[in-house]
Design an enzyme around this catalytic site. Structure first.
Site, PDB file in Angstrom:
ATOM      1  N   LYS A  32       0.812  -1.213   0.000  1.00 35.51           N
ATOM      2  CA  LYS A  32       0.000   0.000   0.000  1.00 35.51           C
ATOM      3  C   LYS A  32       0.855   1.276   0.000  1.00 35.51           C
ATOM      4  O   LYS A  32       0.504   2.258  -0.662  1.00 35.51           O
ATOM      5  CB  LYS A  32      -0.969   0.001   1.177  1.00 35.51           C
ATOM      6  CG  LYS A  32      -0.340  -0.019   2.547  1.00 35.51           C
ATOM      7  CD  LYS A  32      -1.393  -0.100   3.634  1.00 35.51           C
ATOM      8  CE  LYS A  32      -0.753  -0.184   5.008  1.00 35.51           C
ATOM      9  NZ  LYS A  32       0.040   0.980   5.360  1.00 35.51           N
ATOM     10  N   THR A  33       1.978   1.264   0.710  1.00 35.82           N
ATOM     11  CA  THR A  33       2.842   2.452   0.717  1.00 35.82           C
ATOM     12  C   THR A  33       3.406   2.702  -0.676  1.00 35.82           C
ATOM     13  O   THR A  33       3.507   3.843  -1.133  1.00 35.82           O
ATOM     14  CB  THR A  33       3.993   2.283   1.730  1.00 35.82           C
ATOM     15  OG1 THR A  33       3.447   1.996   3.020  1.00 35.82           O
ATOM     16  CG2 THR A  33       4.835   3.534   1.806  1.00 35.82           C
ATOM     17  N   ASP A 219      -3.850   6.925   4.903  1.00 36.74           N
ATOM     18  CA  ASP A 219      -3.365   5.554   5.114  1.00 36.74           C
ATOM     19  C   ASP A 219      -3.996   4.976   6.388  1.00 36.74           C
ATOM     20  O   ASP A 219      -4.423   5.724   7.274  1.00 36.74           O
ATOM     21  CB  ASP A 219      -1.837   5.577   5.243  1.00 36.74           C
ATOM     22  CG  ASP A 219      -1.227   4.188   5.137  1.00 36.74           C
ATOM     23  OD1 ASP A 219      -1.935   3.243   4.752  1.00 36.74           O
ATOM     24  OD2 ASP A 219      -0.025   4.065   5.455  1.00 36.74           O
ATOM     25  N   GLU A 220      -4.051   3.644   6.476  1.00 35.78           N
ATOM     26  CA  GLU A 220      -4.576   2.951   7.662  1.00 35.78           C
ATOM     27  C   GLU A 220      -5.963   3.478   8.042  1.00 35.78           C
ATOM     28  O   GLU A 220      -6.260   3.745   9.210  1.00 35.78           O
ATOM     29  CB  GLU A 220      -3.611   3.108   8.855  1.00 35.78           C
ATOM     30  CG  GLU A 220      -2.193   2.621   8.594  1.00 35.78           C
ATOM     31  CD  GLU A 220      -2.077   1.096   8.536  1.00 35.78           C
ATOM     32  OE1 GLU A 220      -3.118   0.410   8.568  1.00 35.78           O
ATOM     33  OE2 GLU A 220      -0.949   0.597   8.433  1.00 35.78           O
ATOM     34  N   GLN A 250      -7.703  -5.695   9.521  1.00 37.17           N
ATOM     35  CA  GLN A 250      -6.648  -5.289  10.455  1.00 37.17           C
ATOM     36  C   GLN A 250      -7.105  -4.160  11.384  1.00 37.17           C
ATOM     37  O   GLN A 250      -6.278  -3.440  11.944  1.00 37.17           O
ATOM     38  CB  GLN A 250      -5.399  -4.859   9.682  1.00 37.17           C
ATOM     39  CG  GLN A 250      -4.765  -5.982   8.882  1.00 37.17           C
ATOM     40  CD  GLN A 250      -3.438  -5.570   8.268  1.00 37.17           C
ATOM     41  OE1 GLN A 250      -2.418  -5.431   8.946  1.00 37.17           O
ATOM     42  NE2 GLN A 250      -3.435  -5.368   6.962  1.00 37.17           N
ATOM     43  N   ARG A 603       2.341 -10.936  10.297  1.00 37.43           N
ATOM     44  CA  ARG A 603       3.643 -10.297  10.549  1.00 37.43           C
ATOM     45  C   ARG A 603       4.772 -11.198  10.069  1.00 37.43           C
ATOM     46  O   ARG A 603       5.895 -10.739   9.865  1.00 37.43           O
ATOM     47  CB  ARG A 603       3.854 -10.020  12.046  1.00 37.43           C
ATOM     48  CG  ARG A 603       2.885  -9.075  12.736  1.00 37.43           C
ATOM     49  CD  ARG A 603       2.627  -7.815  11.986  1.00 37.43           C
ATOM     50  NE  ARG A 603       1.468  -7.935  11.127  1.00 37.43           N
ATOM     51  CZ  ARG A 603       1.188  -7.137  10.107  1.00 37.43           C
ATOM     52  NH1 ARG A 603       2.011  -6.165   9.796  1.00 37.43           N
ATOM     53  NH2 ARG A 603       0.102  -7.313   9.368  1.00 37.43           N
TER      54      ARG A 603
END
Length: 736
Positions: A32-33, A219-220, A250, A603
């Site tokens: 996504k970044t 973002d997020e 998430q 993770r």
């Protein structure tokens, strides 16, 4: 070749859709970044958008710094005009310019958790609140929740009508806000609330920022709360070029006020929105992703997506059920040291994740004994240490004399012989005159009954005023060094001549280094700017990727990070998911815990270990828990079931099961107590689905032929893994 050719189809779609509302559902590890930074580049290079008109907002300084670096590398000239920042930093910048319209001075202080607790103690004392009934932390939590939902004191009080308990909270809320304003201070929640107040109450300010930020990226987005949503909506209200990136799977910060409905309802609010799903994962192996997919699909309310990867299947998941929490820690320690010896991993490749902070203790003990270097993320924040808070209080007092907490913290540090009674008289005088506590100190000679104490107060006031006058002319590091010398703060620590004092001096030196770095990097360094920067630093931002140590952290702290080798520990019903979650009447509570498990699994990049203990000491009592339901939701075929002897270096206990195993492996003998008829062959094999009259449906994991019977290992849907003898189990194959 274009830089956009390196993106996959869904990533390209997300980059090229620049107009109108866009919801990018970005699964864990889906890049996504990378998409956000390429989207910024595309807006500038292909669409001719002025960098000045672009804003990208995220949650942590670490994420913002990473995005900033990538944008600079990708865009090059002009990238410095792009606003890349966290929510809180963005709001601080707005407020530093315009908060005077809300009745505050522009050099306001930002209060951390300790400061809030101090204010709350004063509030409860003034209002005669019984803190045994209304605990201070609960009052702060209630106020924080109200602010996250954009409920101001007046509305809170109106909603509390008829409820005595809530009326008490409303009174505390009102007084708490009054204290903050008199101290010219904001807490973290206020940074958002006051910014929204500013924009709603000042159309000219809102109009100027809407014109400035015509393209907004968030973002997020699944972690946003109601007031953050309101802030974003106001900025995007004119041009509606809002692109939000998030993953509802998430969303794990409900306890901090996150509202998952923000991402679930995006298309209802922006009906013309385009929704783009990014499901290709670049972080993990397929086995790890299949485990994550298996767990999260049990959630009923979610936006459906399935992670996949080209990274290959990878190793199976290591699952270990140990007898005790100590054996669990022993196994984790043993496995890490084994990997280091074999050269498969470094220490920093390994992360131990757990549901609660208390679980770290046994791992720490094992790591210390085995000489394994480790670091706990989420321990005492550098800026929360006493010596650092003392020095910062001096700087805050120089910057903002209205900050009563800062002034009172250091007026007797080091000791100046000014008693509590004298300070009380100053406070009464200041209250009577309608001035701040520091202003009262400046008029110490006029305070009735203060006497000789005034002579002790005036040198302190003169010192602060002198350093205020030096601010425009001296470097901040020079001011700080001179201040430390004049107060004798470091000299006192040196005279203690202890290891603890030496550590405190080192911390102060580190703060000086931090200030020097700030002065070198800031375009126009100011004391307010430095204090603002350190106030917005979180624990996770201090994580050093270059140091070689094992990371211990809670699952909540791990979000946004990745490690080659992850140990997800304490996987037991009652611990994870918690007992409160299991017994809750709200099914959404369990769904959030399941999302937390999903975050923990994703993770892992290469190896995932799941561990649990049959018994665990909790609050001084031994608890016996079943393995977590989340483990049972992972497809059995993904597990690598190791032999019992590899699970721990502890000596095996002579349990009833071990005795039965010994008998099972021995040659058949005539006995009255143990007589079975061994079948010539079984009508099922490894991988088959079977049924047991007590345990229900399961999948056969392993079959071992012994002298007198077959030992069958089955993963049952309801009760987990069981080992049994075929003659007694009477398993029946279930046709597919």
């Amino acid at each position: 070749m274009s830089i956009y050719d390196s993106l996959n189809d869904m990533q390209q779609k997300a980059v090229y859709q620049t107009q109108g509302p866009v919801l990018i559902l970005a699964g864990a590890g889906s890049g996504k970044t990378r998409v956000l930074t390429h989207r910024i580049a595309y807006l500038i290079e292909e669409k001719g958008v002025n960098p000045w008109n672009i804003m990208a907002i995220t949650f942590t300084n670490k994420a913002a710094a990473e995005m900033r670096e990538r944008v600079d590398n990708l865009v090059g000239y002009g990238s410095e005009s792009i606003w890349v920042s966290t929510f809180h930093s963005t709001c601080v910048r707005f407020l530093r310019r315009y908060i005077d319209r809300l009745g505050f001075d522009n050099n306001f202080s930002i209060y951390d958790t300790d400061d809030q607790k101090s204010i709350m103690k004063e509030v409860c004392k003034k209002l005669n609140i019984d803190t045994k009934i209304y605990k201070e932390r609960n009052l702060l939590s209630a106020i924080s929740k109200a602010k996250n939902d954009m409920i101001l004191p007046e509305e809170f009080a109106a909603n509390a009508a008829g409820d005595y308990g809530q009326q008490k909270v409303a009174a505390v809320y009102r007084e708490y806000q009054s204290r903050l304003k008199s101290n010219n201070a904001l807490d973290f929640d206020d940074l958002l609330v006051k910014t929204v107040e500013l924009l709603e109450g000042n159309p000219d300010v809102l109009e100027s920022y809407q014109e400035r930020f015509r393209y907004l990226m968030v973002d997020e987005y699944q972690d946003t709360n109601t007031v953050q949503f309101k802030f974003i909506s106001l900025l995007a209200g004119k041009y509606r070029n809002i692109c939000v990136v998030g993953d509802d799977d998430q969303s794990i910060y409900k306890f901090r006020g996150a509202n998952i409905r923000n991402i679930w309802d995006f298309e209802k609010i922006y009906q013309e929105a385009m929704v783009i799903k990014m499901e290709q994962n670049y972080r993990s192996t397929q086995n790890i992703l299949d485990a994550a997919n298996g767990v999260i699909h049990y959630n009923s309310e979610r936006k459906d997506k399935t992670l996949w990867t080209d990274n290959g299947m990878g190793e199976n998941i290591d699952f270990q059920q140990l007898d005790t929490a100590y054996e669990e820690a022993d196994y984790v320690c043993y496995d890490i040291t084994k990997r280091i010896r074999e050269g498969r991993n470094t220490y920093r490749d390994c992360a131990v994740l757990y549901r609660t902070n208390a679980q770290s203790r046994v791992f720490e003990e094992k790591f210390v004994a085995a000489n394994v270097p480790y670091k706990i993320v989420g321990g005492v924040n550098f800026y929360a240490r006493k010596e650092i808070k003392d020095v910062l209080a001096y700087l805050k007092t120089i910057d903002n004399g209205r900050d009563e907490l800062a002034v009172k913290r250091i007026i007797n540090v080091p000791k100046r012989g000014i008693g509590a009674a004298s300070l009380g008289k100053v406070q009464d005088f200041a209250d009577g005159q309608g001035m701040s506590f520091y202003e009262g100190l400046k008029y110490a000679q006029d305070v009735p009954g203060l006497g000789r104490a005034a002579a002790k107060i005036m040198p302190f006031v003169n010192m602060i005023q002198t350093y205020r006058s030096k601010l425009p002319h001296m470097k901040l590091t020079c001011i700080l060094k001179e201040l430390l010398e004049e107060t004798g703060y470091v000299r006192e620590l040196e005279e203690e001549n202890t290891e603890e004092a030496e550590g405190r001096i080192e911390n102060i030196n580190e703060l000086i280094s931090k200030l020097a770095t700030y002065e070198d990097e800031a375009e126009t360094p100011t004391l307010s700017g430095f204090l603002e920067e350190v106030a917005l630093i979180a624990d996770i931002d201090s994580l050093d990727a270059e140091s070689d140590y094992v990371i211990l952290m809670t699952l909540h702290s791990a979000k946004g990070l990745e490690f080659p080798n992850v140990y997800l520990t304490g996987m037991e019903d009652g611990l994870f998911p918690s007992y409160m979650t299991i017994t809750s009447d709200d099914p959404m509570e369990l769904e959030e815990e399941r999302r937390l498990c999903y975050v923990g699994i994703t993770r892992a990049m290469e190896n995932l270990h799941l561990t649990c203990a049959r018994m665990r000491m909790v609050r001084g009592e031994t608890q016996y828990n079943k393995m977590s339901r989340f483990i049972r939701e992972i497809p059995v075929k993904l597990f690598d079931i190791k032999p019992e002897k590899e699970k721990s270096r502890q000596p095996e206990q002579s349990s009833a099961y071990q005795q039965a195993k010994t008998a099972f492996r021995s040659k058949p003998v005539v006995t009255r107590q143990f007589t079975v008829t061994k079948a010539e062959k079984l009508d099922y094999q490894v991988g088959d689905s079977v049924s047991h009259k007590t345990f229900g449906l399961g999948e056969v994991l392993n079959i071992t032929e012994g002298g007198r019977d077959y030992e069958v290992t089955v993963e049952f849907v309801k009760v987990g893994v069981k080992k049994m003898f075929a003659s007694f189990a009477k398993l029946e194959k279930v046709s597919s």
